[in-house]
Design an enzyme around this catalytic site. Structure first.
Site, PDB file in Angstrom:
ATOM      1  CG  HIS A 159      23.551 -13.679 -44.195  1.00  0.00           C
ATOM      2  ND1 HIS A 159      23.055 -14.966 -44.212  1.00  0.00           N
ATOM      3  CD2 HIS A 159      24.297 -13.545 -45.324  1.00  0.00           C
ATOM      4  CE1 HIS A 159      23.506 -15.584 -45.289  1.00  0.00           C
ATOM      5  NE2 HIS A 159      24.254 -14.758 -45.983  1.00  0.00           N
ATOM      6  CB  SER A 280       2.327   3.666 -26.201  1.00  0.00           C
ATOM      7  OG  SER A 280       2.316   3.165 -24.881  1.00  0.00           O
ATOM      8  CE  LYS A 286       7.542   3.002 -28.677  1.00  0.00           C
ATOM      9  NZ  LYS A 286       7.260   1.660 -28.159  1.00  0.00           N
ATOM     10  CD  GLU A 293       4.566  -3.333 -34.711  1.00  0.00           C
ATOM     11  OE1 GLU A 293       5.603  -3.365 -34.065  1.00  0.00           O
ATOM     12  OE2 GLU A 293       3.511  -2.839 -34.257  1.00  0.00           O
TER      13      GLU A 293
END
Ligand code: ARG
Length: 460
Positions: A159, A280, A286, A293
């Site tokens: 969880h 970025s 970044k 992803e």
């Protein structure tokens, strides 16, 4: 386009509408089947010649013509024309331009219905074999990282809450076993390409003395397909592949999602290499885990490819229906997606630096040893349910003071009713070492698992 210009034009008086031609054409999707189409046509023509079904000179002329066409296609010089409905009609049209009437004999004892599925199975088999290699490289990258991180401890989660410490090797090996099952499914897809549909004709078979063993063997199939209706009307091998791809997609998506979380600032468990991250356009600081992803995001696309073809097949009457032309868009999309994903995941994992210190630190200061304490009480004779409750009370006492289990003081222990218990060592090391049963996270169990996983992957 008038009816007379078509392969099938004889029956037609008027030409077809442009709007229909645009819908009906599959050339943009199936032109990539040209190498398989030429191979299968050459095998077919050779067989027709050998069986005396067409004159030997015509068989030879066809073979020369197809070889020239292969050159044209390879060099990107093949002259496609607007009426080319699919790769099969384009090749036959060009062959007839090059060798005349001999070209018009190529389609003797053959239909596009057995032709297209023969080409597709040849293509599928080649791509599956290449992907078996890519899958193995990914498994080996995971095995190498597992090997290097047998003694790296991190929290295992349920969880998304820290539950019990595990070895990083143990965690990475979980994905190797998923890939092992994927490899089995890929094997099913390869096995499903064993029967050669060529010689099934449009649906009912062929009224010439063809030699199906000869073409099947020459094309590398194991045997001719046993039922012509099934051969031209089924797409099971494609579905087996799409099942493999969809399930692999789910596995890589989960792995991608974990890497994203681990690479995030909150966890900081892994540093990805510059080669598999992007920057970025606005935020100079970044370094984004794009590969992970995208792996996370490709799963629904692969599942949709499977669902699309299953949906196309459901309810279809035997044998060939034009619906089946849609099969290749799903298949090629999945094949191409898997080809993109596997090498990127392999590279990303091989170049990943796991932050051993951050992982170890995350195992401390909480309650990861709570179960170990309960197990300790059980070993001292307590019933597990009572031990669970008492440790729960201790956790509550610690939480009230804002400390972890390691920092419990005698008052907390007494409040939990554990004053008489002599407390065990509650380190992450002791916790993982207790999980000695096979499949668990103790060092010896993980070493055994690593050897077993290596042997499995070695046998793929
Ligand atoms: N382009 C077609 C396909 O991909 C080839 C088979 C056409 N057969 C037919 N009877 N119209 O399925």
């Amino acid at each position: 386009m008038t009816g007379g210009g078509r392969l099938w034009g004889g029956r037609f008086g008027a030409g077809s509408a442009e709007a229909f031609d645009r819908l009906n054409s599959s050339l943009e999707v199936d032109r990539r089947l040209w190498p398989q189409d030429l191979r299968a046509s050459r095998a077919h023509a050779r067989m027709l010649g050998a069986q005396g079904i067409i004159p030997a000179e015509d068989a030879a002329a066809i073979d020369d013509g197809l070889e020239r066409i292969a050159g044209e296609l390879e060099r990107g010089e093949f002259p496609f024309v607007p009426g080319d409905e699919d790769i099969h009609t384009a090749v036959e049209r060009r062959l007839t331009e090059l060798v005349g009437d001999a070209g018009r004999r190529l389609h003797t004892a053959r239909s596009r219905n057995d032709q297209v599925i023969t080409d597709t199975l040849l293509h599928l088999r080649e791509r599956c074999e290449a992907q078996a290699g890519l899958l193995r490289e990914l498994a080996e990258a995971l095995l190498a990282q597992a090997e290097a991180h047998v003694d790296t401890l991190l929290p295992g989660y349920t969880h998304s809450q820290r539950a019990q410490p595990v070895r990083l090797a143990h965690h990475l090996l979980a994905y190797v076993w998923m890939l092992d099952r994927d490899r089995t499914r890929l094997g099913h897809a390869i096995a499903a390409t064993a029967d050669c549909p060529l010689g099934s004709g449009a649906l009912s078979g062929v009224g010439f003395p063809i030699d199906r063993e000869m073409t099947a063997r020459e094309l590398g199939f194991e045997r001719p397909s046993p039922n012509s209706l099934d051969a031209v009307g089924s797409r099971d091998a494609l579905i087996d592949y799409l099942h493999f791809a969809a399930q692999l997609g789910v596995h890589l998506s989960r792995l991608g999602a974990e890497i994203v979380a681990w690479a995030g600032d909150e966890a900081g468990f892994v540093e990805l290499s510059d080669a598999f991250t992007s920057g970025s356009s606005m935020l100079p600081q970044k370094k984004n885990p794009d590969a992970a992803e995208l792996a996370r995001a490709k799963a629904p696309r692969l599942a949709a490819d499977l669902a699309g073809l299953l949906g196309t097949m459901a309810g279809l009457p035997l044998a060939y229906n034009k619906d089946l032309q849609e099969d290749k868009a799903y298949l090629f999309d999945a094949l191409d997606t898997v080809d993109l994903l596997l090498p990127a995941m392999t590279g990303m994992l091989a170049g990943a630096t796991f932050r051993v210190d951050r992982m170890r630190a995350a195992t401390e200061g909480g309650f990861l040893a709570a179960t170990d304490l309960a197990d300790h009480l059980v070993r001292a004779g307590w019933p597990f349910r009572r031990a669970h409750e008492a440790v729960g009370r201790l956790v509550r006492a610690c939480l009230e003071r804002g400390v972890g289990l390691e920092d419990a003081v005698p008052d907390d222990v007494a409040a939990a009713g554990l004053a008489d218990v002599d407390m065990p060592e509650l380190t992450a090391e002791a916790s993982v070492e207790a999980k000695r049963a096979p499949g668990g996270t103790a060092r010896a169990a993980v070493a055994e698992q690593l050897a077993a996983a290596r042997a499995r992957v070695g046998a793929w």
